[in-house]
Design a protein around this motif. Structure first.
Motif, PDB file in Angstrom:
ATOM      1  N   PHE A 120       0.842  -1.185   0.000  1.00  0.00           N
ATOM      2  CA  PHE A 120       0.000   0.000   0.000  1.00  0.00           C
ATOM      3  C   PHE A 120       0.880   1.238   0.000  1.00  0.00           C
ATOM      4  O   PHE A 120       2.091   1.146   0.235  1.00  0.00           O
TER       5      PHE A 120
ATOM      6  N   PRO B 148       0.570   5.519   1.245  1.00  0.00           N
ATOM      7  CA  PRO B 148      -0.220   6.641   1.745  1.00  0.00           C
ATOM      8  C   PRO B 148      -0.014   7.904   0.900  1.00  0.00           C
ATOM      9  O   PRO B 148      -0.561   8.954   1.235  1.00  0.00           O
ATOM     10  N   ASP B 149       0.779   7.805  -0.148  1.00  0.00           N
ATOM     11  CA  ASP B 149       1.153   9.000  -0.912  1.00  0.00           C
ATOM     12  C   ASP B 149       0.172   9.280  -2.050  1.00  0.00           C
ATOM     13  O   ASP B 149      -0.457   8.359  -2.597  1.00  0.00           O
TER      14      ASP B 149
ATOM     15  N   SER C  57       5.670   5.904  -2.098  1.00  0.00           N
ATOM     16  CA  SER C  57       6.345   4.900  -1.280  1.00  0.00           C
ATOM     17  C   SER C  57       5.510   3.628  -1.333  1.00  0.00           C
ATOM     18  O   SER C  57       4.280   3.686  -1.464  1.00  0.00           O
TER      19      SER C  57
ATOM     20  N   LEU D 201       4.684   0.314   0.880  1.00  0.00           N
ATOM     21  CA  LEU D 201       4.790  -0.199   2.241  1.00  0.00           C
ATOM     22  C   LEU D 201       4.038  -1.514   2.346  1.00  0.00           C
ATOM     23  O   LEU D 201       3.144  -1.798   1.540  1.00  0.00           O
ATOM     24  N   CYS D 202       4.407  -2.266   3.360  1.00  0.00           N
ATOM     25  CA  CYS D 202       3.683  -3.497   3.675  1.00  0.00           C
ATOM     26  C   CYS D 202       3.142  -3.353   5.087  1.00  0.00           C
ATOM     27  O   CYS D 202       3.921  -3.161   6.026  1.00  0.00           O
ATOM     28  N   SER D 203       1.859  -3.429   5.241  1.00  0.00           N
ATOM     29  CA  SER D 203       1.268  -3.185   6.558  1.00  0.00           C
ATOM     30  C   SER D 203       1.604  -4.292   7.545  1.00  0.00           C
ATOM     31  O   SER D 203       1.498  -4.092   8.756  1.00  0.00           O
TER      32      SER D 203
ATOM     33  N   TYR E  33       9.999   2.295  -3.563  1.00  0.00           N
ATOM     34  CA  TYR E  33       9.441   3.487  -4.200  1.00  0.00           C
ATOM     35  C   TYR E  33       9.066   3.200  -5.650  1.00  0.00           C
ATOM     36  O   TYR E  33       9.774   2.461  -6.352  1.00  0.00           O
TER      37      TYR E  33
ATOM     38  N   GLN F 231       8.644   2.475   8.657  1.00  0.00           N
ATOM     39  CA  GLN F 231       9.178   3.519   7.797  1.00  0.00           C
ATOM     40  C   GLN F 231       8.502   4.857   8.079  1.00  0.00           C
ATOM     41  O   GLN F 231       7.389   4.913   8.579  1.00  0.00           O
TER      42      GLN F 231
ATOM     43  N   GLN G  36       7.015   6.838   6.353  1.00  0.00           N
ATOM     44  CA  GLN G  36       5.718   7.057   5.707  1.00  0.00           C
ATOM     45  C   GLN G  36       4.552   6.653   6.601  1.00  0.00           C
ATOM     46  O   GLN G  36       3.412   7.079   6.370  1.00  0.00           O
ATOM     47  N   TYR G  37       4.816   5.835   7.618  1.00  0.00           N
ATOM     48  CA  TYR G  37       3.730   5.439   8.516  1.00  0.00           C
ATOM     49  C   TYR G  37       3.201   6.613   9.326  1.00  0.00           C
ATOM     50  O   TYR G  37       2.107   6.548   9.881  1.00  0.00           O
TER      51      TYR G  37
ATOM     52  N   LYS H  40       2.128   9.197   8.114  1.00  0.00           N
ATOM     53  CA  LYS H  40       0.923   9.642   7.409  1.00  0.00           C
ATOM     54  C   LYS H  40      -0.283   8.789   7.788  1.00  0.00           C
ATOM     55  O   LYS H  40      -1.417   9.186   7.555  1.00  0.00           O
ATOM     56  N   MET H  41      -0.025   7.603   8.290  1.00  0.00           N
ATOM     57  CA  MET H  41      -1.117   6.675   8.605  1.00  0.00           C
ATOM     58  C   MET H  41      -1.626   6.840  10.031  1.00  0.00           C
ATOM     59  O   MET H  41      -2.672   6.297  10.383  1.00  0.00           O
TER      60      MET H  41
END
Lengths: 209, 498
Positions: A107, A109-110, A137, A139-141, A149, B86, B88-89, B91-92
């Motif tokens: 996933f 968030p960008d 980016s 990501l893996c939750s 990227y 990371q 970027q989290y 933002k979550m």
């Protein structure tokens, strides 16, 4: 999943793993071929700090034409996205694989954000990128340490900077272009470069905070 | 009313011995940072643990490299980390845990330190030790440090101390420091930081605890309360206290701290409500700015430590020290300690200057104690009768003044001289004064191996109430009401950090 399916998955994974490594070293595209006979833009990128150099993509902004429609592959292996950085063209679809032994999720968030869901080893998910000249980016939750990227160019004239900072945009039609660089954390000013047929042009970038 | 001094000779002797070992240099150069940034000790230290201007900025910035051109600490971090999420989290959040990281290699480092003292013939030091020289304490302590960062604004420092021959009891270990530094929580960088845990030390000045080349701490380790009552534990500005501190730097050159920390108590008594609070403000003129980001870095390529600067600091402290007042009842002939709360108010300041390689410090503290004395002890009478003791409500004051001049001849060779003056002022009794002169040389054999040779010359007039200058670091023992000068010791301290 049945045991035979597992066996298939493992076998598939073994095949995919070298491919994934190969992808890390070479573009993983099946985009429409670029026209031959153009010029090229090469150059060198420096980064401060240097450790972020590899997370850079040099690209041309806003080239006339219709592009995209190809596919690219990003694999997940040993709890890492392979390749770490991939550049695609708006309209391309990225196929996310899972050559690991555990389930993964992809996933971002960008920008508009996306989430292709959680999927087991051997399966794939896809996402079509349409927004140009931005980075996502990956990501893996399930494994928050994983990061990769995807840079999406407006056109196919983009290149991931190599470990030495070198890049090369090939088969660029003659003309004057804005050359820009995307980096996960750093920035550098855009440049205007004129490309003549068969003649190499140069653009160098110094990335900083 | 003053207690009978004779009653407290034993306490005084014990306090003196305890203070000798408390005064051993502690560990405060942290190779964990060398590993994190792949840099030498000398990036931050002169003769460690003394920090150079850059090292002080690194410490004040919450163990982070001063930023240049918008850089963040991880930009200069070279040791690999394991991302626990990371960036970027962020933002979550709140759907994801706020990310951070840990060092890939366990961020531990070790410091061995100790020292030996030559007690000069005929001195009180020789009399107290019973010898002129003994090989004892050269590897008195081993410190295990853990230090690093969880993110660009959250850092940590922990210190476990194992004592080989000394301590209470000998062979003990102690978590001396363990705190989280939550930096940049509000406003511009460095303006508001929150440090929580077992703090390295209450920040009463702009300088690190161990900014003296010749003594363990820049502010003398004088337990003023201990000069009145052997059970007193508070030593102003010294380290390893649980609490929380809000601090920051504004405009690169103005620093402040506000702290709330645990109060002290004598052994065997209940812990009082935490009542110790302090505040400090400081301002640095010239030289590298307090946060290292406001310019002023040395341009002297041969002497990168050199600068011309003057830093002013003032502080206020209010606290509580729970004492055993010796007035407990005596059920079945066994004394039960009764607590007595001594409230302390102190103000002080430090001037720290540097002229090239010449370093000067001058500090002054005033301390007031509202009832530091133990009263007369309870006694058991015949047939189970008990005569309760009588508390003593006398207040007391003290002045502590200290100066140090050092010259960094070479980055590995720093001669200097230090003076520490303590005066106790007692209601209804003559004042008592102690002056210690400490000439010495701090040396590095290697960036991580140090030696300090120092002398201890003492002059005293009268004795404090407990009958010993031990709580002020002194050994001299003049007759009550008289003055005396004596050369006490030559000290050699050693340190090894890796």
């Amino acid at each position: 999943m049945t045991s035979s399916a597992h066996a298939f998955t493992r076998a598939f994974g073994k095949v995919l793993a070298p491919l994934a490594v190969a992808c890390a070293l070479a573009p993983c595209f099946s985009s429409p071929a670029l026209a031959d006979g153009g010029g090229s833009i090469t150059g060198k990128v420096t980064a401060a700090p240097a450790k972020y150099l590899g997370e850079s993509v040099v690209y041309l902004k806003n080239v006339a034409g219709n592009f995209g429609g190809g596919t690219a592959t990003v694999d997940q292996k040993a709890m890492a996205f392979i390749p770490h950085v991939i550049a695609v063209t708006a309209g391309d679809t990225v196929k996310f694989g899972n050559s690991d032994t555990v389930s993964h999720n992809v996933f971002s968030p960008d920008n508009e954000g996306f989430n292709v869901g959680t999927f087991p080893p051997g399966e794939t998910r896809t996402y079509k990128f349409t927004k140009p000249n931005v980075g996502y980016s990956e990501l893996c939750s399930i494994h928050p340490e994983m990061l990769g990227y995807v840079f999406v160019g407006q056109n196919p004239y983009h290149a991931v900077v190599d470990g030495t900072g070198a890049f090369s945009l090939k088969n660029v039609p003659p003309g004057t272009y804005t050359v820009a660089i995307w980096n996960s954390k750093l920035h550098a000013a855009e440049q205007t470069v004129t490309v003549a047929s068969g003649a190499p042009a140069t653009a160098n970038f110094a990335l900083t905070r | 009313m003053l207690p009978n001094r004779g009653v407290h000779w034993l306490f005084a002797a014990l306090a003196g011995v305890a203070m000798y070992f408390v005064a051993l240099p502690e560990a405060h150069a942290v190779p964990s940072f060398s590993r994190k940034y792949h840099t030498s000790c000398q990036t931050c230290h002169t003769v460690y643990p003394v920090l150079n201007a850059f090292g002080e900025a690194f410490r004040r910035d919450g163990y982070r490299f001063p930023s240049t051109d918008g850089s963040v600490d991880s930009d200069v971090e070279k040791a690999p980390s394991v991302e626990l999420g990371q960036d970027q989290y962020k933002k979550m959040f709140p759907m994801a845990v706020w990310p951070d990281k840990i060092a890939e290699a366990v961020p531990l480092s070790i410091w061995l330190n100790g020292g030996v003292a030559a007690n000069l013939p005929g001195s009180a030091a020789a009399d107290g030790a019973g010898n002129n020289f003994a090989w004892g304490g050269i590897a008195a302590e081993m410190h295990i440090f853990g230090a690093g960062s969880f993110s660009d604004n959250v850092t940590y420092m922990a210190q476990l101390t194992l004592e080989t021959d000394f301590g209470d009891p000998p062979g003990s270990f102690d978590v001396e420091t363990a705190y989280l530094l939550w930096n940049d929580i509000l406003g511009p960088s460095h303006l508001v930081n929150l440090w929580v845990g077992r703090l390295f030390a209450p920040q009463l000045t702009s300088y690190g605890l161990h900014s003296s080349f010749l003594s363990d701490t820049v502010m003398p380790g004088v337990s003023v309360g201990g000069l009145y009552n052997a059970t007193a534990g508070l030593t102003l500005g010294q380290g390893h206290t649980d609490g929380v501190e809000l601090n920051g730097i504004a405009g690169h050159r103005f620093g402040y701290s506000l702290g709330w920390i645990g109060s002290t108590t004598a052994p065997g008594l209940s812990m009082p409500n935490s009542e110790d609070v302090y505040a400090h403000v400081g301002f640095k003129l010239g030289g590298l700015s307090l946060d290292g980001e406001g310019g002023g870095a040395s341009t002297d390529t041969q002497r990168p430590w050199a600068e011309t600067s003057l830093t002013f600091d003032v502080f206020g402290y209010h606290g509580l020290s729970r004492l055993d007042n010796g007035t407990g009842a005596v059920p079945n002939g066994t004394a039960t300690p009764i607590q007595q709360d001594d409230r302390i108010s102190a103000v002080g300041g430090l001037l720290h200057g540097q002229l090239g390689s010449l370093v000067l410090m001058a500090g002054l503290n005033f301390e007031h104690h509202d009832r530091p004395y133990p009263g007369s002890a309870a006694t058991a009478g015949p047939n189970g009768t008990v005569f309760n003791g009588v508390p003593d409500l006398t207040s007391a004051n003290a002045i502590v003044q200290y100066d140090e001049v050092d010259y960094i001849v070479w980055p590995w060779f720093v001669p200097g001289v230090r003076a520490e003056f303590t005066q106790t002022s007692v209601e209804g009794a003559s004042n008592a004064q102690l002056m210690r002169i400490i000439p010495g040389i701090a040396m590095l054999a290697r960036p991580n191996i140090k030696f300090v040779l120092s002398g201890d010359l003492e002059w005293a007039n009268n004795l404090p109430v407990v009958g010993s200058w031990g709580p002020a670091g002194g050994m001299i023992a003049p007759n009550p009401g008289q003055s005396k000068f004596e050369a006490e010791q030559i000290n050699a301290t050693v340190g090894l950090a890796f």
